[in-house]
Design an enzyme around this catalytic site. Structure first.
Site, PDB file in Angstrom:
ATOM      1  N   ARG A 100      -4.686   5.648   0.519  1.00 11.31           N
ATOM      2  CA  ARG A 100      -5.409   4.741  -0.373  1.00 11.31           C
ATOM      3  C   ARG A 100      -4.768   3.366  -0.470  1.00 11.31           C
ATOM      4  O   ARG A 100      -3.548   3.239  -0.432  1.00 11.31           O
ATOM      5  CB  ARG A 100      -5.454   5.338  -1.789  1.00 11.31           C
ATOM      6  CG  ARG A 100      -6.404   6.480  -1.966  1.00 11.31           C
ATOM      7  CD  ARG A 100      -6.075   7.257  -3.228  1.00 11.31           C
ATOM      8  NE  ARG A 100      -4.890   8.085  -3.046  1.00 11.31           N
ATOM      9  CZ  ARG A 100      -4.065   8.424  -4.023  1.00 11.31           C
ATOM     10  NH1 ARG A 100      -4.284   8.013  -5.251  1.00 11.31           N
ATOM     11  NH2 ARG A 100      -3.025   9.179  -3.779  1.00 11.31           N
ATOM     12  N   HIS A 148      -0.071   0.306  -0.607  1.00 12.69           N
ATOM     13  CA  HIS A 148      -0.871   1.450  -0.143  1.00 12.69           C
ATOM     14  C   HIS A 148       0.006   2.691  -0.066  1.00 12.69           C
ATOM     15  O   HIS A 148       1.237   2.606   0.055  1.00 12.69           O
ATOM     16  CB  HIS A 148      -1.514   1.168   1.220  1.00 12.69           C
ATOM     17  CG  HIS A 148      -0.545   1.173   2.367  1.00 12.69           C
ATOM     18  ND1 HIS A 148      -0.233   2.306   3.080  1.00 12.69           N
ATOM     19  CD2 HIS A 148       0.182   0.168   2.926  1.00 12.69           C
ATOM     20  CE1 HIS A 148       0.639   2.014   4.028  1.00 12.69           C
ATOM     21  NE2 HIS A 148       0.913   0.716   3.953  1.00 12.69           N
ATOM     22  N   CYS A 149      -0.644   3.857  -0.148  1.00 10.65           N
ATOM     23  CA  CYS A 149       0.048   5.124   0.065  1.00 10.65           C
ATOM     24  C   CYS A 149      -0.489   5.713   1.365  1.00 10.65           C
ATOM     25  O   CYS A 149      -0.982   4.973   2.220  1.00 10.65           O
ATOM     26  CB  CYS A 149      -0.160   6.062  -1.123  1.00 10.65           C
ATOM     27  SG  CYS A 149      -1.885   6.467  -1.461  1.00 10.65           S
ATOM     28  N   ALA A 150      -0.440   7.008   1.520  1.00  9.16           N
ATOM     29  CA  ALA A 150      -0.843   7.624   2.788  1.00  9.16           C
ATOM     30  C   ALA A 150      -2.333   7.494   3.072  1.00  9.16           C
ATOM     31  O   ALA A 150      -2.753   7.408   4.227  1.00  9.16           O
ATOM     32  CB  ALA A 150      -0.444   9.102   2.805  1.00  9.16           C
TER      33      ALA A 150
END
Length: 467
Positions: free
Chosen positions: A29, A25-27
């Site tokens: 999504r 995951h990113c910030a």
């Protein structure tokens, strides 16, 4: 909806844990690599509470959840599904295997160039600010402060080959410090500065019977990309034949000497020729096609964004700044981004779907700041016609900025922040272009309309109940 329940539902709609190859995951999504997309119930995932949209790009299936929520859902997903946590780079590598050669090339260029954008943006911002200050005579161009700031502004472009080389080394499996040294060779003071090539090559030498033009590569991108790619191959080949005890001495020495000679004799000139050719072609299309170029580029850009290929444009934009003196592509991209915001805002006023309403306002606002994912995937593309309306708005704005010759001094900033790198004389036309793009997309949504699926379902349910 509780993060644990969201995680369980997402896993179920993804086709189960066995259908997931990798997850990170990113910030905002979830970034997932899915084995078989036919098993994924996209509509069911989009209808989950707290899910703002989902889309497939660069071989990844991404689910937009927002900051804070994504961390909790991911933690439960990895726990519930016994999925091994992966880094975003590991997911990207897994996703790369699913891309076709053209997509892999675009993704590679993106991975190289995106990390150095902050340095380019900082330099471009300073160049734009200094240019505006000098044009409107806010400062004395001969003052000590101005000269120092001008030096700061030029640095990232003067040493661009070093930055690109260091970043490219990670992508091409080469030693980043050897790559940085190779980038330094390409802009060594003993070489003629690339910015003076308008007067021709001043000096040529002969090495092993090969004629080498003593020319530097300041501000260039493509030559150093090719050079580092070759360096990675040379380094790995040499290392296979060198004993471990001598590796630290022989491998770096041999790699630098061989790659340096190959770069100055062949890669550099070929890369410069290719870069000049691309810049000349783009400039020719821009000058000859005029409004048509703006209409096409502005209208199609968001479609290109969906494929992920747009990330590779940064390299070509840097070549434009080097060879043409301005970035005339980025203002067009900016119009397309802003138009997505205009379409999303129109959807807010027209839709009866409360979930889409909740996404539309922040999505429209983010487009004005140059971030379009939420608007494209969470609102416009999801509803169909608003995406077409955004293309119309982008085409209108793109045509205007091309007609008015709007240019930028750097890469990476669009929308309102893009004002900081717009050439001072073009600032007003840039704002007018944004208004045309935003307003054109908004009006097009109102004219074209769209099918409000969830609202139609609610109406149908009400009819059934009343019957």
């Amino acid at each position: 909806m509780e993060p644990m329940k969201i995680a369980q539902a997402v896993l179920a709609h993804l086709g189960g844990r066995d259908n997931l190859e990798s997850a990170a995951h990113c910030a905002t999504r979830l970034r997932l690599v899915v084995k078989d997309m036919t098993l994924v119930n996209v509509a069911a995932i989009e209808n989950l509470d707290d899910v703002k949209g989902c889309f497939t790009t660069d071989g990844q299936f991404q689910i937009i959840l927002g900051s804070g929520v994504v961390n909790k859902v991911y933690r439960h997903m990895t726990s519930e599904g016994e999925i091994q946590a992966a880094t975003t780079s590991e997911v990207k590598r897994a996703a790369m295997k699913k891309l076709n050669p053209l997509q892999r090339l675009a993704r590679t260029m993106s991975n190289v160039f995106v990390p150095i954008i902050p340095a380019i943006v900082a330099s471009g911002l300073m160049m734009g600010t200094l240019g505006m200050a000098k044009t409107f005579q806010w400062v004395n161009g001969d003052s000590g402060l101005f000269m120092v700031m001008d030096m700061f502004a030029n640095t990232a472009f003067v040493f661009l080959p070093v930055l690109v080389a260091f970043s490219a080394a990670k992508e091409f499996d080469a030693n980043p410090f050897l790559a940085a040294a190779l980038g330094g060779i390409m802009i060594h003071p003993a070489l003629q500065n690339a910015w003076t090539l308008g007067g021709g090559i001043e000096k040529t030498i002969e090495v092993f019977g090969v004629s080498i033009g003593m020319v530097g590569y300041q501000g260039t991108v493509l030559p150093v990309l090719f050079a580092v790619w070759v360096m990675g191959g040379v380094e790995r080949t040499v290392r296979r034949f060198v004993p471990n005890a001598l590796d630290i001495i022989v491998t770096p020495f041999t790699t630098i000497v061989l790659t340096g000679l190959i770069t100055l004799a062949a890669i550099g000139p070929a890369g410069r020729f290719l870069g000049n050719g691309i810049s000349t072609t783009l400039a020719l299309v821009y000058d000859q096609a005029g409004l048509l170029a703006g209409l096409l580029f502005g209208g199609l850009y968001s479609t290109i964004v969906i494929t992920g290929v747009h990330h590779s444009f940064h390299a070509f934009e840097a070549e434009l700044i080097k060879n043409v003196g301005r970035n005339f592509l980025l203002p067009i991209w900016s119009m397309a981004n802003v138009a997505q915001g205009g379409a999303a805002l129109a959807v807010y006023f027209k839709t009866r779907d409360e979930k889409i309403k909740a996404i539309a306002i922040p999505a429209a606002t983010s487009c004005l700041l140059g971030i379009t994912e939420a608007a494209i995937f969470g609102v416009n593309l999801r509803l169909g016609r608003p995406f077409i309306a955004a293309a119309i708005g982008g085409a209108l704005g793109g045509a205007y900025v091309v007609f008015m010759k709007v240019g930028m001094t750097a890469v990476g900033l669009t929308g309102i922040p893009g004002l900081s790198i717009v050439q001072p004389a073009s600032a007003l036309h840039y704002l007018i272009g944004m208004a045309l793009a935003f307003g054109g997309a908004f009006a097009s949504v109102c004219l074209l309309g769209f099918k409000d699926a969830n609202a139609e379902k609610e109406t149908e349910n009400e009819r059934n109940l009343s019957a």
